[in-house]
Design a protein around this motif. Structure first.
Motif, PDB file in Angstrom:
ATOM      1  N   LEU A 277      35.074  -6.125  52.328  1.00 11.04           N
ATOM      2  CA  LEU A 277      35.297  -4.644  52.472  1.00 11.04           C
ATOM      3  C   LEU A 277      34.178  -4.060  51.686  1.00 11.04           C
ATOM      4  CD1 LEU A 277      39.217  -4.380  51.901  1.00 11.04           C
ATOM      5  CD2 LEU A 277      37.908  -3.637  53.916  1.00 11.04           C
TER       6      LEU A 277
ATOM      7  N   LEU B 270      32.232  -1.165  53.673  1.00 13.88           N
ATOM      8  CA  LEU B 270      32.403   0.458  53.339  1.00 13.88           C
ATOM      9  C   LEU B 270      30.925   0.976  52.623  1.00 13.88           C
ATOM     10  CD1 LEU B 270      35.691   0.160  51.095  1.00 13.88           C
ATOM     11  CD2 LEU B 270      35.337   1.610  53.108  1.00 13.88           C
TER      12      LEU B 270
ATOM     13  N   SER C 122      29.000   1.559  56.136  1.00 15.59           N
ATOM     14  CA  SER C 122      29.545   2.729  56.822  1.00 15.59           C
ATOM     15  C   SER C 122      29.048   4.270  56.129  1.00 15.59           C
ATOM     16  CB  SER C 122      30.931   2.796  56.963  1.00 15.59           C
ATOM     17  OG  SER C 122      31.784   2.862  55.918  1.00 15.59           O
ATOM     18  N   THR C 123      28.663   4.199  54.874  1.00 14.55           N
ATOM     19  CA  THR C 123      27.958   5.215  54.315  1.00 14.55           C
ATOM     20  C   THR C 123      26.383   5.461  54.587  1.00 14.55           C
ATOM     21  OG1 THR C 123      27.719   4.149  52.496  1.00 14.55           O
ATOM     22  CG2 THR C 123      29.753   5.089  52.484  1.00 14.55           C
TER      23      THR C 123
ATOM     24  N   LEU D  14      34.638   7.323  51.286  1.00 15.11           N
ATOM     25  CA  LEU D  14      34.230   5.810  51.483  1.00 15.11           C
ATOM     26  C   LEU D  14      33.453   5.190  50.330  1.00 15.11           C
ATOM     27  CD1 LEU D  14      33.206   6.158  55.278  1.00 15.11           C
ATOM     28  CD2 LEU D  14      35.157   5.092  54.423  1.00 15.11           C
ATOM     29  N   GLU D  15      32.835   6.007  49.862  1.00 14.68           N
ATOM     30  CA  GLU D  15      32.030   5.382  48.616  1.00 14.68           C
ATOM     31  C   GLU D  15      32.762   5.205  47.272  1.00 14.68           C
ATOM     32  OE1 GLU D  15      28.769   8.386  47.797  1.00 14.68           O
ATOM     33  OE2 GLU D  15      27.530   7.692  49.331  1.00 14.68           O
TER      34      GLU D  15
ATOM     35  N   ALA E  68      36.009   4.258  47.866  1.00 10.76           N
ATOM     36  CA  ALA E  68      36.898   3.037  48.146  1.00 10.76           C
ATOM     37  C   ALA E  68      35.830   1.943  48.025  1.00 10.76           C
ATOM     38  CB  ALA E  68      37.211   2.966  49.549  1.00 10.76           C
ATOM     39  N   ALA E  69      34.500   2.249  48.172  1.00  7.37           N
ATOM     40  CA  ALA E  69      33.545   0.839  48.017  1.00  7.37           C
ATOM     41  C   ALA E  69      33.398   0.574  46.616  1.00  7.37           C
ATOM     42  CB  ALA E  69      32.183   1.396  48.500  1.00  7.37           C
TER      43      ALA E  69
END
Length: 153
Positions: A34, A38, A41-42, A124-125, A127-128
């Motif tokens: 994950l 993540l 995807s940024t 997203l960041e 969550a990362a």
């Protein structure tokens, strides 16, 4: 009388799914994957810290996969494997902790200059960052209990 050379040092085969701390392999796969997804995807800006985060997540994902299959096939039955197990997981903790701090700092900088279209990337960041610190915790627990197991042998 049983010989002392016939003793198993580490679990192998299906026993790794029920032994402690080897049960951490599966969550390490999932959470590490994950983090990788993540961050990928940024936007990669700035390149250097997020490149380190990608290296750490891919490196630990691949080595944990390799380590898992070594344990699953039973090739880990020498006395050196207990110290290698503890050493690898401590290295993973140091790597993931440094990557988590860098990722949190970059996310903090992106949050300060937030615009409406950047909100999705910012989430997203975040969550990362959470997944990265969770991966650090999992590797830390695995390292501690691997060191305890190493100390017993």
């Amino acid at each position: 009388m049983a010989s002392s050379t016939s003793r198993d040092f580490l679990p192998s085969g299906g026993r790794i799914f029920t032994s402690f701390p080897d049960i951490f392999f599966i969550p390490e796969f999932v959470i590490g994957g994950l983090v990788w997804i993540l961050v990928a995807s940024t936007r990669i800006d700035p390149d250097n810290p997020l490149g380190w985060v990608m290296f750490v997540s891919v490196f630990c994902f691949v080595l944990t996969t390799l380590w898992f299959f070594i344990f699953l096939c039973g090739a880990n039955q020498g006395s050196v494997w207990t110290s290698l197990d503890a050493g690898y997981h401590f290295l993973a903790v140091v790597f993931y902790l440094s990557a988590s701090v860098a990722l949190a700092y970059i996310t903090l900088l992106h949050g300060a200059a937030l615009n409406p279209e950047g909100l999705k990337i910012y989430r997203l960041e975040i969550a990362a960052v959470v997944m990265s610190y969770l991966a650090t915790l999992l590797y830390f627990l695995h390292a501690i209990f691997s060191a305890i197991r190493w100390k017993r042998f």
